[in-house]
Each structure stands twice: as C-alpha cells, then as structure tokens.
Scaffold this motif. Structure first.
Motif, mmCIF file in Angstrom:
data_model
loop_
_atom_site.group_PDB
_atom_site.id
_atom_site.type_symbol
_atom_site.label_atom_id
_atom_site.label_comp_id
_atom_site.label_asym_id
_atom_site.label_seq_id
_atom_site.Cartn_x
_atom_site.Cartn_y
_atom_site.Cartn_z
ATOM 1 N N ASP A 156 0.850 -1.192 0.000
ATOM 2 C CA ASP A 156 0.000 0.000 0.000
ATOM 3 C C ASP A 156 0.889 1.247 0.000
ATOM 4 O O ASP A 156 1.886 1.290 0.707
ATOM 5 C CB ASP A 156 -0.883 0.012 1.254
ATOM 6 C CG ASP A 156 -1.758 -1.223 1.332
ATOM 7 O OD1 ASP A 156 -1.246 -2.290 1.706
ATOM 8 O OD2 ASP A 156 -2.932 -1.119 0.984
ATOM 9 N N SER A 168 -2.724 -11.603 -3.297
ATOM 10 C CA SER A 168 -3.271 -12.629 -2.385
ATOM 11 C C SER A 168 -2.156 -13.502 -1.829
ATOM 12 O O SER A 168 -2.155 -13.846 -0.645
ATOM 13 C CB SER A 168 -4.282 -13.525 -3.118
ATOM 14 O OG SER A 168 -5.471 -12.829 -3.363
ATOM 15 N N ARG A 213 -3.031 -4.371 -8.929
ATOM 16 C CA ARG A 213 -3.084 -5.565 -8.067
ATOM 17 C C ARG A 213 -3.704 -6.738 -8.814
ATOM 18 O O ARG A 213 -4.639 -6.581 -9.593
ATOM 19 C CB ARG A 213 -3.893 -5.368 -6.777
ATOM 20 C CG ARG A 213 -3.252 -4.460 -5.777
ATOM 21 C CD ARG A 213 -3.876 -4.646 -4.399
ATOM 22 N NE ARG A 213 -3.311 -3.699 -3.457
ATOM 23 C CZ ARG A 213 -2.111 -3.843 -2.904
ATOM 24 N NH1 ARG A 213 -1.369 -4.887 -3.179
ATOM 25 N NH2 ARG A 213 -1.643 -2.945 -2.077
HETATM 26 P P1 TYD Z 1 -6.002 -1.411 -2.730
HETATM 27 O O1 TYD Z 1 -7.226 -1.265 -3.571
HETATM 28 O O2 TYD Z 1 -4.695 -1.428 -3.405
HETATM 29 O O3 TYD Z 1 -5.978 -0.279 -1.624
HETATM 30 P P2 TYD Z 1 -6.593 1.189 -1.738
HETATM 31 O O4 TYD Z 1 -8.013 1.044 -1.243
HETATM 32 O O5 TYD Z 1 -5.696 1.959 -0.831
HETATM 33 O O6 TYD Z 1 -6.502 1.620 -3.171
HETATM 34 O O7 TYD Z 1 -6.135 -2.757 -1.893
HETATM 35 C C1 TYD Z 1 -6.823 -2.828 -0.686
HETATM 36 C C2 TYD Z 1 -6.128 -3.791 0.228
HETATM 37 O O8 TYD Z 1 -6.413 -5.135 -0.165
HETATM 38 C C3 TYD Z 1 -4.626 -3.667 0.229
HETATM 39 O O9 TYD Z 1 -4.194 -3.407 1.547
HETATM 40 C C4 TYD Z 1 -4.119 -5.002 -0.207
HETATM 41 C C5 TYD Z 1 -5.258 -5.923 0.030
HETATM 42 N N1 TYD Z 1 -5.326 -7.097 -0.871
HETATM 43 C C6 TYD Z 1 -5.122 -8.375 -0.360
HETATM 44 O O10 TYD Z 1 -4.866 -8.530 0.840
HETATM 45 N N2 TYD Z 1 -5.228 -9.455 -1.191
HETATM 46 C C7 TYD Z 1 -5.537 -9.334 -2.511
HETATM 47 O O11 TYD Z 1 -5.633 -10.350 -3.243
HETATM 48 C C8 TYD Z 1 -5.732 -8.012 -3.040
HETATM 49 C C9 TYD Z 1 -6.084 -7.829 -4.486
HETATM 50 C C10 TYD Z 1 -5.622 -6.910 -2.182
#
Ligand code: TYD
Length: 209
Positions: free
Chosen positions: A15, A102, A97
């Motif tokens: 992040d 994951s 992502r």
């Molecule tokens: P993200 O959309 O990148 O954050 P933001 O809302 O700040 O744009 O992702 C949200 C959170 O989800 C991030 O901390 C990472 C987590 N995540 C997982 O744990 N596993 C996954 O498979 C994905 C796609 C995201």
C-alpha cells in the motif's frame, strides 16, 4: 479476423507504492503509442470486492481463509467480466493488483503461499509480466498519511514489512521485474513504460518473423 490476444501486465507492491497512479499513466502512454489498453483494479466492484472494502473500512476481523475466499471470488468475476474479454478483444490489460497480492498479503496472514498461488492460477491467467513497485514501508506509510490522513487496518507497519519481503521473494522469477518506487513518479513511469514496451516489442518481433 480474430484480434491478436492482448498482453497481461500486473502492477504489485505494498500500500502506498503508487500502483494506481502508475497503472493509469501506463495505460494512457500505451494508448498514446497506438495500443489498445485498459486497467482494472482489485479488489474490484463485485459484491465480494465491495464486501472486502467494507471490512477494511470498518476494521472488522475475518479469518485469513474467509479473506482469501472473498478475494478469490472477486477475482473470478474480474477475470470473467473484465480481463478475459479485454484480452480476447486484443487490448493490453494493466492490473492494479492481481493474484500476487493474495499470495503476499494472505500468505503473511498464515496461509500457505504455494496453496494460495495454485488456487489462484487455477482461475486466473498468469500475467505476461508482473512489476513490483518496491519501496520501504516508512516511506509508504508517510505517503498514505499525506494522501488521506490515516492508514486503514491493512496498513500496519509490521504487516507491510512482511508483505514487502514476501513480494521481493518473487523478484527472481523470469517474468517478474522490480522497480524502485522511491524515485520520482515520472521516473517510475518511464521505467514501467520501458518494461511494457520491451514486452510488446517482443510480440511485434514475433509477428514479423
Ligand atoms: P487497494 O485497492 O490497493 O488499496 P486502496 O483502497 O488503498 O486503493 O487494496 C486494498 C487492500 O487489499 C490492500 O491493503 C491489499 C489488500 N489485498 C489483499 O490482501 N489481497 C488481494 O488479493 C488483493 C487484491 C488486495
């Protein structure tokens, strides 16, 4: 005539590493160069993705297994409704992502990374190129705080340290590259564009041959 299938590029990183900005800039640059390109972010807008965002915001506790299941179901829908149709139509897809998130995040929560990866690779096409935007956690947390005041429950320092380490463990794979995300955003953008053009240039060479 059936279009040549597009290429799949995944941007990954902890992040605050700047993935979303860079995904949009990369797509804009590819379009400028005459390519068809589109970006999708995960978690997405399916009912599972929306549930995950609610969980993050409310700071609710769910088991790592349940978390993985929600990400997997969200991804299954993303692949079916967004990623596969775009690739089949000849568009290049830049993921903000993808399943390495994951493997890294849910792996750090205690799930077996190899199991998480295999389960995901059974439902989601493997990227042609994954780019990890790497930066120290301190800098990432400072950027997050500057952008929106505070971090959410996904963004604890120790957790992100482990996630960063997990990502870097994949850096030696042949279709995974690491870019230094502490550089100026313009420089990071140029580095990503060079990597993407190298991938697409290799395609053009194949077509000519
Ligand atoms: P993200 O959309 O990148 O954050 P933001 O809302 O700040 O744009 O992702 C949200 C959170 O989800 C991030 O901390 C990472 C987590 N995540 C997982 O744990 N596993 C996954 O498979 C994905 C796609 C995201």
């Amino acid at each position: 005539m059936t279009p040549i299938r597009g290429r799949l590029v995944a941007l990954e990183g902890i992040d605050g590493c700047g993935k979303s900005t860079q995904a949009h800039r990369l797509v804009a640059a590819l379009i400028e160069l005459g390519h068809g390109a589109v970006t999708f972010r995960e978690p997405g807008d399916s009912e599972f993705g929306r549930e995950l965002r609610r969980v993050f915001v409310e700071g609710r506790d769910i088991t790592p297994e349940e978390e993985m299941r929600l990400f997997l179901e969200d991804r299954r829908i993303d692949v079916r409704d967004n990623i596969e149709p775009a690739l089949a139509a000849g568009q290049h897809v830049v993921m903000d992502r993808y399943y390495l998130s994951s493997v890294a995040y849910q792996g750090v929560l205690g799930l077996d990374p190899q199991m998480v990866r295999a389960t995901n690779e059974a439902i989601a096409p493997r990227p042609d190129l994954t780019i990890i935007l790497d930066l120290p956690v301190d800098i990432a947390l400072r950027r997050i705080a500057a952008a929106r005041g505070q971090a959410n429950s996904f963004e604890g320092r120790e957790y992100l340290e482990k996630v960063r380490k997990s990502y870097l463990g994949f850096a030696s794979e042949k279709d995974i590259e690491t870019v230094d995300a502490t550089e100026h955003p313009d420089d990071v953008h140029r580095a990503l564009l060079v990597l993407a053009q190298r991938l697409l240039g290799a395609d053009a060479d194949q077509v000519r041959r």
